[in-house]
Design a protein around this motif. Structure first.
Motif, PDB file in Angstrom:
ATOM      1  N   GLU A 260       0.818  -1.202   0.000  1.00 51.63           N
ATOM      2  CA  GLU A 260       0.000   0.000   0.000  1.00 51.63           C
ATOM      3  C   GLU A 260       0.859   1.262   0.000  1.00 51.63           C
ATOM      4  O   GLU A 260       0.550   2.253  -0.657  1.00 51.63           O
ATOM      5  CB  GLU A 260      -0.933   0.000   1.225  1.00 51.63           C
ATOM      6  CG  GLU A 260      -2.016  -1.048   1.164  1.00 51.63           C
ATOM      7  CD  GLU A 260      -2.944  -0.822   0.001  1.00 51.63           C
ATOM      8  OE1 GLU A 260      -3.128   0.351  -0.407  1.00 51.63           O
ATOM      9  OE2 GLU A 260      -3.497  -1.811  -0.517  1.00 51.63           O
ATOM     10  N   LYS A 261       1.977   1.200   0.765  1.00 53.93           N
ATOM     11  CA  LYS A 261       2.891   2.346   0.776  1.00 53.93           C
ATOM     12  C   LYS A 261       3.466   2.595  -0.618  1.00 53.93           C
ATOM     13  O   LYS A 261       3.587   3.734  -1.078  1.00 53.93           O
ATOM     14  CB  LYS A 261       4.012   2.126   1.787  1.00 53.93           C
ATOM     15  CG  LYS A 261       3.570   2.194   3.234  1.00 53.93           C
ATOM     16  CD  LYS A 261       4.758   1.978   4.172  1.00 53.93           C
ATOM     17  CE  LYS A 261       4.330   2.035   5.643  1.00 53.93           C
ATOM     18  NZ  LYS A 261       5.476   1.836   6.568  1.00 53.93           N
ATOM     19  N   ILE A 262       3.815   1.479  -1.255  1.00 55.64           N
ATOM     20  CA  ILE A 262       4.369   1.616  -2.614  1.00 55.64           C
ATOM     21  C   ILE A 262       3.326   2.213  -3.547  1.00 55.64           C
ATOM     22  O   ILE A 262       3.615   3.077  -4.375  1.00 55.64           O
ATOM     23  CB  ILE A 262       4.851   0.257  -3.122  1.00 55.64           C
ATOM     24  CG1 ILE A 262       6.082  -0.192  -2.324  1.00 55.64           C
ATOM     25  CG2 ILE A 262       5.199   0.320  -4.607  1.00 55.64           C
ATOM     26  CD1 ILE A 262       6.531  -1.591  -2.633  1.00 55.64           C
ATOM     27  N   ARG A 263       2.083   1.741  -3.403  1.00 52.45           N
ATOM     28  CA  ARG A 263       1.025   2.270  -4.245  1.00 52.45           C
ATOM     29  C   ARG A 263       0.785   3.753  -3.985  1.00 52.45           C
ATOM     30  O   ARG A 263       0.572   4.545  -4.921  1.00 52.45           O
ATOM     31  CB  ARG A 263      -0.268   1.494  -4.022  1.00 52.45           C
ATOM     32  CG  ARG A 263      -0.213   0.053  -4.509  1.00 52.45           C
ATOM     33  CD  ARG A 263      -1.428  -0.699  -4.057  1.00 52.45           C
ATOM     34  NE  ARG A 263      -1.379  -2.074  -4.506  1.00 52.45           N
ATOM     35  CZ  ARG A 263      -2.181  -3.045  -4.046  1.00 52.45           C
ATOM     36  NH1 ARG A 263      -3.078  -2.754  -3.119  1.00 52.45           N
ATOM     37  NH2 ARG A 263      -2.069  -4.276  -4.516  1.00 52.45           N
ATOM     38  N   VAL A 264       0.776   4.130  -2.672  1.00 52.63           N
ATOM     39  CA  VAL A 264       0.572   5.540  -2.341  1.00 52.63           C
ATOM     40  C   VAL A 264       1.699   6.397  -2.914  1.00 52.63           C
ATOM     41  O   VAL A 264       1.478   7.467  -3.490  1.00 52.63           O
ATOM     42  CB  VAL A 264       0.462   5.713  -0.817  1.00 52.63           C
ATOM     43  CG1 VAL A 264       0.449   7.208  -0.446  1.00 52.63           C
ATOM     44  CG2 VAL A 264      -0.801   5.046  -0.286  1.00 52.63           C
ATOM     45  N   ALA A 265       2.957   5.919  -2.760  1.00 57.39           N
ATOM     46  CA  ALA A 265       4.098   6.671  -3.300  1.00 57.39           C
ATOM     47  C   ALA A 265       4.019   6.773  -4.813  1.00 57.39           C
ATOM     48  O   ALA A 265       4.309   7.815  -5.409  1.00 57.39           O
ATOM     49  CB  ALA A 265       5.408   6.005  -2.873  1.00 57.39           C
TER      50      ALA A 265
END
Length: 834
Positions: A260-265
């Motif tokens: 999810e962090k990767i997606r948000v970034a």
């Protein structure tokens, strides 16, 4: 140009956000249902491609999430089934720790070398490693590589039992053999290599999809980073947490949080890139709008030029001009439509043609020869015969000084320059070129020189030196008087400057009348001359007069009676190609053995719809009636000639000192095509007049004046020709024979004239101001100012017609035209530019 825009957009995505100007609000790229408002054609295409790429990435992420949920369900089922076998498996793991393959080998991105002992259950892991290496080397698009890496992070490698090896709890630290730090570095390096290769692949793919390149590159880099980080964390966790393993659900939750962090970034980077791209495109669109506006202005100018060319071009050139103008409009339209940023080549400027005035040279004028009698019936070279005992022929000239009292040099000479006779000393050229406003003593004044020369019977060339780079004021006049003989009478003629066109009206070739035309070429260029004659019935066929060649310095005399026989009114038009010439006509008549007058007929003004004839003199009515008792033609007459094939209708006005004089003429006066017409002026009372002819087509006009009272005695005739207005200042001598007076007329508006009389010693008397009301004609007598008057200097406001009328006590009359202001040297037309 579109490739250049996209490269700039891609570069701008890597710049900090605070350096980009605040863009106008635009639709978010994630909103696929609402089409963004296009700023320009290039921006609209880029946003559409970005939206399509984002939709593909979202679809792949949804697919990955579905697979993850499916695998999680399978893993939970298998974990519950194997809970009962946990104790037994822990013991087996303790005995088989040396042969077990490290869990980090199951990561597709890890390129660690396999151990010597391998378990058959690791075949799936080997296949995964082979597939991972193949994916790293392939040239597939960046979106496919990102999808493969995301799937490898979500779906763990399985062993021979079908259970994921990464989700399986590890109860012994001996299950995976610890790796050395170098091997740990090697396990992380391939992932970094894969990330770099993915970045290079995304950059190379920009040439194919320039609008999607920034987002695709960001996604590939994030996927590579994501695949590298789990691999590294897995190896560390297996080395440091061999005894304390995290629960399977906790690991999955941790992995989801990272995803999810990767997606948000990734979404943040994509939004930042989209905003930067939109900002740059907005700036580009402003520049493009300005350029398009400039191109539209050029298009409007091109259209205006096309309309102007089509309206003003001649029929012969109109088709070509319109085609060229349309080509210019199409070219300008193509520039506007394409939005080209390249400025068009500036058009070469073409300046209009203008007359360039050269420094003034000597003012040249030609004086007509002395009237002569014909010798032989077919002689073309008339010779003067001494049939008269009392004959006087002379040339008088006046040369006016500048304000420094310097009198210009002047002289008479033959047409070829020979037999030059100096009248005034010529000033050195260097001193003459200097413009001076006062003499050496600082005083300002003017003077003149009067010269009278006798016994110059041939045509003479009068030259006058310029001073201060300007043509000097001065002219010459020939006067002739014979008291007996066949050529008894008085005649005067102004010396005229050479020209290319000459017109004469009212010539006569009837019985007893002789008309001789003298042609002179004072230039250094051969002249090719054509003469057209018109009579009462129209044009006269004169083929032999259409190609007369006159060499420089040569003169020739034509007997007009040989071409137009027995006609009471003939007009002549002389045209010269090449050198400019002068033309004059000698007119003489006999009534039986009685002389009936002699004259040197002056040339007319150019053909026009208005002809003004100043200085018309009418004898007393009793004398006119007595002279015309036996010959009705011995009356004053107006001769009008139409110069066009359509003829002309005209009317006659007579102007006197008190305005227009009442005169009765037919209401519908007309002259036929290229013909001549005669109107009697016998109805006018004796006096001085100005005759005005107004017509609906170009004409020329002259008045024949008659003086005499007894048909048994000699009479005299004179021709007053239509004149041009005097523009500027010019001097005119009075004749040496008879008494000269000047008639001045104003036709359309009031006129003011300054007349300065020159005495015999060259002294200039005080100027006399003459006021002429519109529609009137006055007479000025120089003798009223000075008894020894020899010349008059006129300065006008370019609205005055002037003619000189000369009378004597021997029943004689003569008329001379006012010479135009000296030009010195003609201007030439110079074209500047393309």
């Amino acid at each position: 140009m579109s490739d250049e825009k996209n490269v700039n957009s891609a570069d701008s995505a890597d710049k900090p956000v605070e350096q980009v100007p605040a863009p106008k609000p635009v639709a978010k790229p994630e909103d696929t249902t609402q089409s963004p408002q296009p700023v320009s054609a290039a921006l609209s295409r880029a946003e559409q491609k970005a939206i399509k790429a984002k939709a593909k990435v979202d679809a792949k992420l949804e697919k990955a999430r579905a697979k993850e949920a499916q695998q999680r369900a399978k893993a939970e089922a298998k974990t519950a089934a194997k809970a009962a076998q946990q104790d037994t498996q822990d013991k087996q793991d303790a005995t088989s720790k040396d042969s077990a393959k490290p869990a980090v080998a199951s990561t597709p991105e890890a390129k660690t070398e396999p151990t010597k002992e391998s378990d058959p259950s690791d075949s799936n892991s080997d296949a995964s490693k082979t597939a991972a290496k193949t994916d790293a080397k392939t040239d597939a698009p960046s979106e496919a590589k990102a999808e493969a890496r995301e799937q490898s992070d979500v779906v763990p490698a399985q062993d021979s039992a079908g259970v994921s090896s990464t989700d399986q709890p590890v109860t012994s630290s001996s299950q995976a053999e610890p790796k050395k730090p170098v091997e740990e570095k090697k396990s992380a390096t391939p992932a970094d290599d894969n990330a770099e290769k993915a970045t290079e692949a995304s950059e190379s793919s920009q040439s194919g999809s320039p609008a999607v390149a920034p987002a695709a590159a960001t996604t590939a880099a994030a996927a590579s980073k994501d695949s590298a980080e789990p691999a590294s964390s897995t190896s560390v966790s297996k080395e440091t947490t061999s005894t304390d393993q995290e629960p399977e659900n906790a690991k999955a939750a941790k992995r989801r949080r990272k995803l999810e962090k990767i997606r948000v970034a990734e979404a943040a980077k994509e939004e930042q890139a989209s905003k930067a791209q939109a900002t740059e495109a907005h700036v580009d669109s402003k520049a493009t709008d300005k350029q398009v506006s400039a191109r539209r202005k050029k298009l409007d100018k091109a259209r205006a030029a096309a309309s102007k060319d089509a309206a003003t071009a001649s029929t012969r050139k109109k088709t070509g001009a319109v085609l060229l103008s349309l080509a210019a409009v199409l070219a300008a339209g193509a520039v506007v439509g394409g939005g080209s940023l390249i400025a068009p080549k500036a058009a070469e400027k073409t300046l209009p043609a203008a007359v360039t005035n050269l420094p003034a040279g000597d003012a040249i004028s030609i004086c007509a020869p002395t009237p002569q009698l014909l010798k032989g019936v077919d002689g073309t070279d008339p010779q003067f015969t001494a049939g008269a005992k009392d004959v006087a022929s002379n040339l008088r000239s006046v040369a006016v000084s500048d304000l420094a009292k310097r009198i210009p040099g002047s002289s008479f000479a033959n047409l070829d320059g020979s037999s030059q006779r100096s009248l005034t000393d010529r000033i050195a050229e260097a001193d003459a070129a200097e413009a001076r406003g006062s003499d050496d003593a600082g005083q300002t004044g003017r003077s003149s020189k009067i010269s009278t020369v006798n016994d110059l019977d041939k045509a003479q060339m009068y030259s006058l030196q310029p001073l201060g780079g300007l043509a000097s004021e001065g002219s010459a006049l020939r006067s002739y008087q014979a008291k007996d003989g066949d050529l008894a009478g008085l005649a005067t003629s102004t010396c005229q400057a050479p020209a290319s066109n000459w017109r004469f009206t009212g010539l006569q070739t009837s019985t007893g009348s002789t008309s001789l035309m003298n042609l002179s070429n004072p230039t250094h260029t051969t002249a090719q001359i054509s003469v057209r004659l018109r009579g009462p019935e129209g044009l006269i066929d004169t083929p032999t007069l259409q190609s007369i060649v006159l060499a420089p310095g040569e003169s020739r005399t034509l007997v007009l009676g040989g071409y137009a026989q027995n006609m009471d009114s003939v007009s002549a038009e002389v045209t010269s190609i090449g050198g400019k010439i002068t033309a004059s006509v000698q007119q003489a008549a006999l009534r039986g053995l009685t002389p009936s007058g002699v004259d040197m007929v002056a040339a007319n003004a150019s053909a026009s719809n208005t002809q003004v004839i100043p200085g018309v003199w009418i004898d007393e009515k009793s004398n006119v009636d007595a002279l015309s008792k036996d010959d009705s033609s011995l009356v004053p007459q107006l001769h009008v000639s139409a110069t066009g094939s359509s003829g002309a209708g005209y009317k006659v006005k007579v102007l006197g000192k008190d305005g227009e004089v009442a005169a009765s003429f037919d209401d519908n006066l007309a002259v036929a095509s290229n013909a001549t017409d005669i109107q009697s002026l016998k109805q006018l009372a004796g006096g001085y007049y100005t005759i005005v002819v107004e017509s609906d087509a170009p004409v020329t006009a002259s008045v024949r004046m008659v003086r005499g009272s007894d048909p048994k005695d000699s009479s005299d005739t004179a021709w007053a020709a239509s004149s041009n207005v005097l523009a500027g200042t010019q001097a005119m001598p009075l004749p040496a024979n008879g008494t000269g007076k000047f008639a001045l007329a104003a036709v359309d508006s009031d006129s003011s004239v300054e007349a300065t009389v020159v005495s015999k010693d060259g002294k200039l008397n005080k100027s006399t101001k003459l006021e002429i009301n519109a529609g009137s004609s006055i007479v000025f007598d120089p003798k009223s100012v000075a008894d020894d008057a020899q010349a008059v200097i006129f300065s006008t406001d370019a609205n005055t017609y002037i003619g000189q009328l000369t009378l004597s006590s021997e029943r004689t009359i003569a008329w001379a035209a006012m010479p135009q202001a000296n030009a010195g040297r003609d201007g030439i037309v110079v074209n500047i530019g393309g």
